[in-house]
Design a protein around this motif. Structure first.
Motif, PDB file in Angstrom:
ATOM      1  N   GLN A  41      73.585  67.389  34.932  1.00  0.00           N
ATOM      2  CA  GLN A  41      72.336  67.919  35.476  1.00  0.00           C
ATOM      3  C   GLN A  41      71.369  66.785  35.794  1.00  0.00           C
ATOM      4  O   GLN A  41      71.284  65.803  35.070  1.00  0.00           O
ATOM      5  N   ALA A  42      70.650  66.950  36.887  1.00  0.00           N
ATOM      6  CA  ALA A  42      69.676  65.935  37.291  1.00  0.00           C
ATOM      7  C   ALA A  42      68.419  66.041  36.435  1.00  0.00           C
ATOM      8  O   ALA A  42      67.909  67.137  36.197  1.00  0.00           O
ATOM      9  N   ASP A  43      67.914  64.906  35.972  1.00  0.00           N
ATOM     10  CA  ASP A  43      66.651  64.887  35.225  1.00  0.00           C
ATOM     11  C   ASP A  43      65.458  65.048  36.164  1.00  0.00           C
ATOM     12  O   ASP A  43      64.438  65.606  35.786  1.00  0.00           O
ATOM     13  N   VAL A  44      65.603  64.512  37.386  1.00  0.00           N
ATOM     14  CA  VAL A  44      64.508  64.538  38.352  1.00  0.00           C
ATOM     15  C   VAL A  44      65.007  65.161  39.656  1.00  0.00           C
ATOM     16  O   VAL A  44      66.056  64.775  40.174  1.00  0.00           O
ATOM     17  N   VAL A  45      64.270  66.129  40.168  1.00  0.00           N
ATOM     18  CA  VAL A  45      64.610  66.788  41.434  1.00  0.00           C
ATOM     19  C   VAL A  45      63.430  66.616  42.382  1.00  0.00           C
ATOM     20  O   VAL A  45      62.285  66.922  42.021  1.00  0.00           O
ATOM     21  N   SER A  46      63.699  66.112  43.590  1.00  0.00           N
ATOM     22  CA  SER A  46      62.636  66.003  44.588  1.00  0.00           C
ATOM     23  C   SER A  46      62.959  66.928  45.757  1.00  0.00           C
ATOM     24  O   SER A  46      64.089  66.941  46.247  1.00  0.00           O
ATOM     25  N   ILE A  47      61.973  67.705  46.191  1.00  0.00           N
ATOM     26  CA  ILE A  47      62.127  68.630  47.308  1.00  0.00           C
ATOM     27  C   ILE A  47      61.253  68.139  48.455  1.00  0.00           C
ATOM     28  O   ILE A  47      60.034  68.038  48.312  1.00  0.00           O
ATOM     29  N   ASN A  48      61.888  67.788  49.566  1.00  0.00           N
ATOM     30  CA  ASN A  48      61.160  67.307  50.745  1.00  0.00           C
ATOM     31  C   ASN A  48      61.460  68.291  51.878  1.00  0.00           C
ATOM     32  O   ASN A  48      62.327  68.055  52.719  1.00  0.00           O
ATOM     33  N   LEU A  49      60.781  69.404  51.888  1.00  0.00           N
ATOM     34  CA  LEU A  49      61.087  70.507  52.795  1.00  0.00           C
ATOM     35  C   LEU A  49      59.868  70.869  53.634  1.00  0.00           C
ATOM     36  O   LEU A  49      58.744  70.852  53.134  1.00  0.00           O
ATOM     37  N   GLY A  50      60.107  71.185  54.914  1.00  0.00           N
ATOM     38  CA  GLY A  50      59.015  71.654  55.759  1.00  0.00           C
ATOM     39  C   GLY A  50      59.013  71.071  57.148  1.00  0.00           C
ATOM     40  O   GLY A  50      58.479  71.680  58.082  1.00  0.00           O
ATOM     41  N   THR A  51      59.608  69.892  57.324  1.00  0.00           N
ATOM     42  CA  THR A  51      59.553  69.238  58.636  1.00  0.00           C
ATOM     43  C   THR A  51      60.208  70.097  59.715  1.00  0.00           C
ATOM     44  O   THR A  51      59.564  70.505  60.693  1.00  0.00           O
ATOM     45  N   ASN A  52      61.497  70.390  59.559  1.00  0.00           N
ATOM     46  CA  ASN A  52      62.194  71.149  60.589  1.00  0.00           C
ATOM     47  C   ASN A  52      61.695  72.591  60.686  1.00  0.00           C
ATOM     48  O   ASN A  52      61.769  73.200  61.760  1.00  0.00           O
ATOM     49  N   ASP A  53      61.191  73.136  59.573  1.00  0.00           N
ATOM     50  CA  ASP A  53      60.655  74.502  59.615  1.00  0.00           C
ATOM     51  C   ASP A  53      59.514  74.598  60.631  1.00  0.00           C
ATOM     52  O   ASP A  53      59.369  75.621  61.322  1.00  0.00           O
ATOM     53  N   TYR A  54      58.707  73.525  60.727  1.00  0.00           N
ATOM     54  CA  TYR A  54      57.547  73.566  61.621  1.00  0.00           C
ATOM     55  C   TYR A  54      57.765  72.795  62.918  1.00  0.00           C
ATOM     56  O   TYR A  54      57.025  72.986  63.877  1.00  0.00           O
ATOM     57  N   VAL A  55      58.794  71.946  62.984  1.00  0.00           N
ATOM     58  CA  VAL A  55      59.143  71.336  64.266  1.00  0.00           C
ATOM     59  C   VAL A  55      59.684  72.405  65.203  1.00  0.00           C
ATOM     60  O   VAL A  55      59.347  72.465  66.386  1.00  0.00           O
ATOM     61  N   PHE A  56      60.535  73.286  64.655  1.00  0.00           N
ATOM     62  CA  PHE A  56      61.191  74.306  65.481  1.00  0.00           C
ATOM     63  C   PHE A  56      60.572  75.697  65.321  1.00  0.00           C
ATOM     64  O   PHE A  56      61.138  76.675  65.788  1.00  0.00           O
ATOM     65  N   GLY A  57      59.452  75.796  64.636  1.00  0.00           N
ATOM     66  CA  GLY A  57      58.815  77.090  64.454  1.00  0.00           C
ATOM     67  C   GLY A  57      57.428  76.940  63.893  1.00  0.00           C
ATOM     68  O   GLY A  57      56.878  75.838  63.827  1.00  0.00           O
ATOM     69  N   ASN A  58      56.859  78.052  63.460  1.00  0.00           N
ATOM     70  CA  ASN A  58      55.514  78.038  62.882  1.00  0.00           C
ATOM     71  C   ASN A  58      55.392  79.182  61.875  1.00  0.00           C
ATOM     72  O   ASN A  58      54.698  80.168  62.126  1.00  0.00           O
ATOM     73  N   PRO A  59      56.105  79.062  60.732  1.00  0.00           N
ATOM     74  CA  PRO A  59      56.083  80.150  59.750  1.00  0.00           C
ATOM     75  C   PRO A  59      54.675  80.403  59.217  1.00  0.00           C
ATOM     76  O   PRO A  59      53.854  79.478  59.107  1.00  0.00           O
ATOM     77  N   ALA A  60      54.420  81.655  58.867  1.00  0.00           N
ATOM     78  CA  ALA A  60      53.146  81.980  58.238  1.00  0.00           C
ATOM     79  C   ALA A  60      53.076  81.304  56.879  1.00  0.00           C
ATOM     80  O   ALA A  60      54.085  81.130  56.192  1.00  0.00           O
ATOM     81  N   GLN A  61      51.885  80.911  56.483  1.00  0.00           N
ATOM     82  CA  GLN A  61      51.721  80.173  55.230  1.00  0.00           C
ATOM     83  C   GLN A  61      52.260  80.955  54.041  1.00  0.00           C
ATOM     84  O   GLN A  61      52.965  80.403  53.187  1.00  0.00           O
ATOM     85  N   ALA A  62      51.964  82.248  53.950  1.00  0.00           N
ATOM     86  CA  ALA A  62      52.395  83.042  52.799  1.00  0.00           C
ATOM     87  C   ALA A  62      53.918  83.132  52.726  1.00  0.00           C
ATOM     88  O   ALA A  62      54.516  83.022  51.642  1.00  0.00           O
ATOM     89  N   ALA A  63      54.558  83.332  53.895  1.00  0.00           N
ATOM     90  CA  ALA A  63      56.019  83.446  53.908  1.00  0.00           C
ATOM     91  C   ALA A  63      56.668  82.125  53.507  1.00  0.00           C
ATOM     92  O   ALA A  63      57.625  82.094  52.727  1.00  0.00           O
TER      93      ALA A  63
END
Length: 288
Positions: free
Chosen positions: A1-23
């Motif tokens: 198991q990893a002791d440290v997890v980094s999440i770098n998410l959001g670039t492609n979600d907003y490059v190719f779309g514009n999700p609502a903040q709540a969703a």
């Protein structure tokens, strides 16, 4: 198991779309939950993508992305090991948007090195606080920590001197014979009866003549002539089977027939020259 997890998410979600903040925040929070379920003790970093610092001042959707991440982290406010990592802002960027990216989105080699160093300086104190036994020291990098014990392999026994194989004695020929009696190799004989079978070791010639190594004979040829393959006197040993001819040299064109050597060409890099592509059969252009 990893002791440290980094999440770098959001670039492609907003490059190719514009999700609502709540969703976006809801799904991001769900992803944090998956990481937490995999390791209840992991330190989880929610990293705001670099794109916010380059585009947040000119396009509001990148502000929406960042706010969604902040909202997701706030949903886990009771978990002290879920941390937000900012990566600069439109007014204070970690990377130069014009020179540290190949396409204003993907960092260059130098840009990635700058990004990694900045992340290291932002995360190390949190890692050290969470795992002091694994991340020692006081600077921007971990130093020391718990020593890992590597098991010592069991040495293999040293082989003793090999017992020499026994020297084989003379083989007993099939049928008891390996040749025919004659005074000379060129001695001719009137017929099969005159070809006296013998074996130099076990059945020497009674008349003192030499036992010539041969396996076949016939009256109209020399005694022991190897071409005499239809004679049934003596041991009737089977002549050695001829070795098959060596295989023909491989034809490179035939070997490569139906195969492909593909060049991977990122569309954000400079187009390769014809000389660089001459050894490839195909080119695959990748789009970010």
């Amino acid at each position: 198991q990893a002791d440290v997890v980094s999440i770098n998410l959001g670039t492609n979600d907003y490059v190719f779309g514009n999700p609502a903040q709540a969703a976006f925040a809801a799904k991001y929070s769900e992803l944090i939950g998956l990481a937490r379920a995999a390791n209840p003790d992991a330190l989880i970093f929610a990293v705001v993508p670099l794109a916010y610092s380059c585009f947040g001042g000119v396009d509001s959707k990148w502000v929406t992305m960042r706010q969604g991440i902040l909202s997701a982290v706030n949903n886990w406010s009771q978990d002290s090991k879920v941390k937000l990592v900012e990566t600069g802002s439109p007014s204070s960027r970690w990377l130069d948007c014009a020179s540290d990216y190949s396409d204003y989105t993907h960092p260059t080699v130098d840009g990635n090195e700058k990004f990694a160093l900045a992340l290291l300086q932002s995360m190390t104190d949190e890692v050290r606080a969470a795992y002091p036994g694994k991340c020692g020291g006081t600077g921007p990098t971990c130093e020391g920590g718990v020593a890992v014990t590597v098991p010592t392999p069991t040495p293999e026994p040293t082989p003793g001197p090999e017992t020499p194989a026994p020297t084989p004695g003379p083989e007993t020929p099939t049928g008891g014979y390996t040749g025919f009696c004659a005074t000379t190799w060129a001695e001719s004989n009137p017929g099969p009866a005159a070809c006296i079978p013998c074996d130099a070791a076990t059945a020497p010639c009674a008349d003192g003549s030499d036992c010539w190594g041969a396996t076949f004979c016939k009256g109209d040829v020399l005694c022991g002539d190897p071409s005499d393959s239809d004679c049934a006197i003596g041991s009737e040993q089977t002549p050695p089977t001829a070795l098959p001819p060596p295989p023909a040299p491989l034809d490179p064109a035939a070997v490569l027939s139906g195969k492909r050597l593909v060049a991977y060409v990122p569309n954000w890099k400079e187009c390769p020259s014809a000389e660089q592509l001459q050894h490839y059969t195909h080119a695959l252009v990748a789009f970010a």
